[in-house]
Write an enzyme that holds these catalytic residues in place. Structure first.
Site, PDB file in Angstrom:
ATOM      1  N   MET A 156      72.480  20.888  15.167  1.00  0.00           N
ATOM      2  CA  MET A 156      71.482  20.680  16.216  1.00  0.00           C
ATOM      3  C   MET A 156      70.216  21.493  15.982  1.00  0.00           C
ATOM      4  SD  MET A 156      71.693  21.820  20.206  1.00  0.00           S
ATOM      5  CE  MET A 156      73.261  21.040  20.494  1.00  0.00           C
ATOM      6  N   LEU A 157      70.361  22.804  15.869  1.00  0.00           N
ATOM      7  CA  LEU A 157      69.187  23.657  15.709  1.00  0.00           C
ATOM      8  C   LEU A 157      68.579  23.493  14.324  1.00  0.00           C
ATOM      9  CD1 LEU A 157      67.256  25.780  16.776  1.00  0.00           C
ATOM     10  CD2 LEU A 157      68.907  27.539  16.098  1.00  0.00           C
ATOM     11  N   ALA A 206      76.699  28.101  10.784  1.00  0.00           N
ATOM     12  CA  ALA A 206      77.597  28.927  11.591  1.00  0.00           C
ATOM     13  C   ALA A 206      78.896  28.197  11.875  1.00  0.00           C
ATOM     14  CB  ALA A 206      76.930  29.304  12.913  1.00  0.00           C
ATOM     15  N   TYR A 207      79.934  28.967  12.097  1.00  0.00           N
ATOM     16  CA  TYR A 207      81.199  28.474  12.641  1.00  0.00           C
ATOM     17  C   TYR A 207      81.067  28.609  14.146  1.00  0.00           C
ATOM     18  CZ  TYR A 207      86.314  28.244  13.373  1.00  0.00           C
ATOM     19  OH  TYR A 207      87.582  27.898  13.773  1.00  0.00           O
ATOM     20  N   THR A 208      80.962  27.491  14.854  1.00  0.00           N
ATOM     21  CA  THR A 208      80.636  27.526  16.287  1.00  0.00           C
ATOM     22  C   THR A 208      81.784  27.080  17.184  1.00  0.00           C
ATOM     23  OG1 THR A 208      79.686  25.304  16.134  1.00  0.00           O
ATOM     24  CG2 THR A 208      78.176  27.173  15.864  1.00  0.00           C
ATOM     25  N   TYR A 216      84.766  34.798  18.137  1.00  0.00           N
ATOM     26  CA  TYR A 216      83.466  34.246  17.764  1.00  0.00           C
ATOM     27  C   TYR A 216      82.374  35.309  17.884  1.00  0.00           C
ATOM     28  CZ  TYR A 216      79.153  31.508  18.289  1.00  0.00           C
ATOM     29  OH  TYR A 216      77.881  31.020  18.174  1.00  0.00           O
ATOM     30  N   LYS A 224      80.039  36.897  14.840  1.00  0.00           N
ATOM     31  CA  LYS A 224      78.575  36.777  14.855  1.00  0.00           C
ATOM     32  C   LYS A 224      77.915  38.159  14.807  1.00  0.00           C
ATOM     33  CE  LYS A 224      76.307  33.591  15.210  1.00  0.00           C
ATOM     34  NZ  LYS A 224      75.654  32.766  14.137  1.00  0.00           N
TER      35      LYS A 224
END
Length: 293
Positions: free
Chosen positions: A11-12, A60-62, A125, A129
């Site tokens: 998305m970003l 990233a792993y989101t 998470y 991060k």
């Protein structure tokens, strides 16, 4: 400037590429298939081949809940990957903007978290991060910026806003959590800040900045606003507590981020989340309808 965007399929990442192209910049966007940021050889090869002036790490792993039982994999992507990128950027005299999250905080504050407040993640998470943030700042302290954002929605990819658009069309009522507070944020606004930030990283700007829309809301508030903008009755959204939707990873009760450092550095102030949503929703709805069979 020459830019390289990792995680460009998300998305970003897609919004960052589109924003930069719209400004006439030279941009290479790489999704996971094109670059695995956990591979030192792949990272070094890509940076050496493209020689960007700025790298934007949106990879990233989101999967917040999955990370609770798969923290090792999440750590490789969210922790090791950013450090490898920063190390390669240092070797090739490249600047780095790394995207992080509100989950690095405990989520139990009563006033907005500043860039200088001590982190205290309560989820796997969040821990991974935070490891990524520290890796970037350790490896590339004079030529990097960490951009924390939260509650993202956008035209591309899955989000709470898109889910509400779908549920409004299918259900008479929707139950939504009303005891978690944060800042709904349009990914396009974050992308614009990233584009503004790039030329200044390593010169006037290093360290952590917060990038969310301003104001605050609960998920219930956000859902009601989505319904209202769709021309639906907001009272069809019913408030519930977090206990109604138990999740493996606890959600922060309070995720509001302050923007003091961003403003002191002279960047444009973030607009209110309602104004951003008002502009974004027609575009998201159009894309949602286009993708619906």
């Amino acid at each position: 400037m020459r830019w390289l965007v990792t995680g460009a399929g998300g998305m970003l990442g897609r919004d960052v590429v589109e924003e930069l192209l719209g400004r006439g910049e030279q941009v290479t966007g790489l999704d996971h298939a094109a670059l695995d940021i956990t591979s030192p050889e792949a990272v070094d090869r890509v940076i050496a081949a493209h020689r960007p002036e700025v790298v934007v790490n949106c990879a990233a792993y989101t999967a917040v809940d999955d990370a609770e039982t798969d923290e090792g994999r999440a750590l490789r992507v969210n922790g090791d990957g950013p450090r490898l990128l920063a190390r390669a950027c240092a070797a090739y005299d490249t600047r780095l903007i790394h995207v992080s999250t509100d989950y690095v905080f405990a989520g139990d504050a009563r006033t907005p978290y500043s860039e200088h407040d001590p982190p205290g993640p309560r989820t796997a998470y969040g821990r991974t991060k935070l490891t990524g943030e520290r890796g970037v700042l350790d490896e590339l302290p004079a030529a990097s910026a960490v951009v924390r954002t939260a509650w993202l929605y956008g035209v591309h990819g899955r989000s709470f806003v898109r889910t509400m658009i779908g549920l409004e069309a299918r259900r008479a009522t929707v139950d939504v959590v009303n005891d978690q507070r944060g800042q709904p944020t349009w990914s396009a606004d974050v992308a614009a800040l990233v584009a503004d930030l790039g030329p200044r990283v390593g010169h006037e700007v290093t360290g952590v900045l917060h990038a969310t829309n301003s104001g605050e809301a609960t998920w219930y508030d956000l859902a009601r606003e989505v319904f209202r903008l769709l021309g639906a009755d907001p009272d069809r959204v019913r408030p519930v507590t977090s206990e109604a939707f138990p999740r493996p990873a606890p959600r922060p009760a309070y995720s509001v981020l302050a923007h003091g450092r961003r403003q002191r550095l002279g960047f444009p102030p973030p607009r209110d989340w309602r104004a951003a949503l008002h502009e974004a929703l027609p575009r998201i709805r159009k894309e949602t309808l286009r993708e619906t069979p």
